[in-house]
Write a protein that holds these residues in place. Sequence first.
Motif, mmCIF file in Angstrom:
data_model
loop_
_atom_site.group_PDB
_atom_site.id
_atom_site.type_symbol
_atom_site.label_atom_id
_atom_site.label_comp_id
_atom_site.label_asym_id
_atom_site.label_seq_id
_atom_site.Cartn_x
_atom_site.Cartn_y
_atom_site.Cartn_z
ATOM 1 N N ASP A 65 -24.973 -11.254 60.836
ATOM 2 C CA ASP A 65 -24.250 -10.790 62.026
ATOM 3 C C ASP A 65 -22.765 -11.129 61.896
ATOM 4 O O ASP A 65 -22.387 -12.046 61.162
ATOM 5 N N TYR A 66 -21.973 -10.386 62.633
ATOM 6 C CA TYR A 66 -20.525 -10.587 62.581
ATOM 7 C C TYR A 66 -20.044 -11.396 63.787
ATOM 8 O O TYR A 66 -20.624 -11.323 64.866
ATOM 9 N N PRO A 111 -15.819 -13.726 55.468
ATOM 10 C CA PRO A 111 -16.840 -12.676 55.573
ATOM 11 C C PRO A 111 -18.221 -13.109 55.065
ATOM 12 O O PRO A 111 -19.234 -12.638 55.592
ATOM 13 N N GLY A 114 -19.965 -14.186 57.838
ATOM 14 C CA GLY A 114 -19.910 -13.255 58.976
ATOM 15 C C GLY A 114 -18.764 -13.528 59.941
ATOM 16 O O GLY A 114 -18.627 -12.838 60.945
ATOM 17 N N MET A 116 -15.566 -12.756 60.726
ATOM 18 C CA MET A 116 -14.752 -11.663 60.195
ATOM 19 C C MET A 116 -13.268 -11.824 60.437
ATOM 20 O O MET A 116 -12.456 -11.394 59.624
ATOM 21 N N LEU A 132 -16.055 -3.250 64.236
ATOM 22 C CA LEU A 132 -17.123 -3.802 63.383
ATOM 23 C C LEU A 132 -18.489 -3.302 63.859
ATOM 24 O O LEU A 132 -19.350 -2.925 63.059
ATOM 25 N N SER A 136 -21.369 -0.882 61.978
ATOM 26 C CA SER A 136 -22.797 -1.221 61.843
ATOM 27 C C SER A 136 -23.671 -0.104 62.405
ATOM 28 O O SER A 136 -24.696 0.247 61.836
ATOM 29 N N ARG A 143 -27.187 -4.991 62.553
ATOM 30 C CA ARG A 143 -26.262 -6.134 62.656
ATOM 31 C C ARG A 143 -25.577 -6.147 64.032
ATOM 32 O O ARG A 143 -25.178 -5.111 64.543
ATOM 33 N N THR A 145 -22.448 -7.779 66.492
ATOM 34 C CA THR A 145 -21.130 -8.429 66.464
ATOM 35 C C THR A 145 -20.929 -9.198 67.774
ATOM 36 O O THR A 145 -21.162 -8.646 68.856
#
Length: 327
Positions: A65-66, A111, A114, A116, A132, A136, A143, A145
């Motif tokens: 995951d971001y 990154p 995750g 970012m 982002l 995805s 994923r 964010t």
Amino acid sequence: MTSTADIGLGTAELTKIFTTATRIKVCDEKFRSLILTGQVSAQYYSPRGQEIVSASMGAALRESDYMVTTYRGLHDQLAKGVPLRELWAEFFGRATGTCKGKGGPMHITHPASGLMVTTGIVGSGLPIANGLALASQLQGTDRVTVVNFGDGATNIGAFHEACNLAALWKLPVVFLCHNNRYAEHTSFEDGTSVDRVADRAAAYKMRGVRVDGNDPVAMHTAAREAVARARAGEGPTLLEAMTFRFFGHQMSDQNEYMKPGELESERANDPVLRFRAALIEQRVLTEPEIEAIEAQAKSDVKDAFEFAEASPLPELSELLTDVYEEV
Ligand SMILES: Cc1ncc(C[n+]2csc(CCOP(=O)(O)OP(=O)(O)O)c2C)c(N)n1
Ligand SMILES: [Mg+2]
């Protein structure tokens, strides 16, 4: 802390949240002491007091995951899994840091875990998170964010634009507002037209939830739900986590603008220490088990500090590397 039995949170999850919160607390204490004793010169925004918000969200996320965060981001960065050594090296501006020493504390990016982007521009993280999340969605991945920001940021135009688009496009994003009751020196009431940030979600036909961010069970439960909905394509959530910052906006801030006694009473109710006591009282962990977690955090932070200190500064020849795209 809400009773763990009612919610069904297991020992492993609670231990993970406590371990992360302890790491954040120890890391912050060390970094502040280095600045205050003149050993390090850095622009630093302490997240002390807000540990539980990030640790509980971090435990609800996958590595893939971001996350996007702000200048007050140490808690989020550690909760998302940025390695301590590289994090410390970046704080020190060293070549071994997450951004090879060119970002510093305000611009941590990693990154691989995750994390970012970290940004110092209030409110700017939300449209970045939408980008982002859109990527995805277009790529067909599940994923999620998460973007962290403060209460003050909810009065910035970018917040409102991002809420609108995320709701319209059902983006897999969680807007996590750390409501610590103050922007730079302005109280929430003096700068915000609504009583609750979460109420703003309705204007965008979005789900809005307010939670006690200092209660790990309530916070983790709310985080898990928001993340699960985003992952299932059910759209974004505006999650308002109520919390407090213990050490001013930045290091030289003496908090004169706070209400009399407010800071003292919040510090006396330290969420990490409250969690510690609750874990023992509810027999989730024993005192020696907790002491081992605390000792490990101290030793990890010492190791990261020594690694950063021993690392070289970036070479002058590296000045433009990774700065401009080669076309
Ligand atoms: C667009 C923009 N305006 C103003 C600032 C100066 N500034 C930095 S932090 C901050 C307060 C933000 O408060 P909040 O969103 O509540 O986050 P907190 O610092 O409490 O975590 C301000 C006004 C900035 N960095 N960016
Ligand atoms: Mg704030």
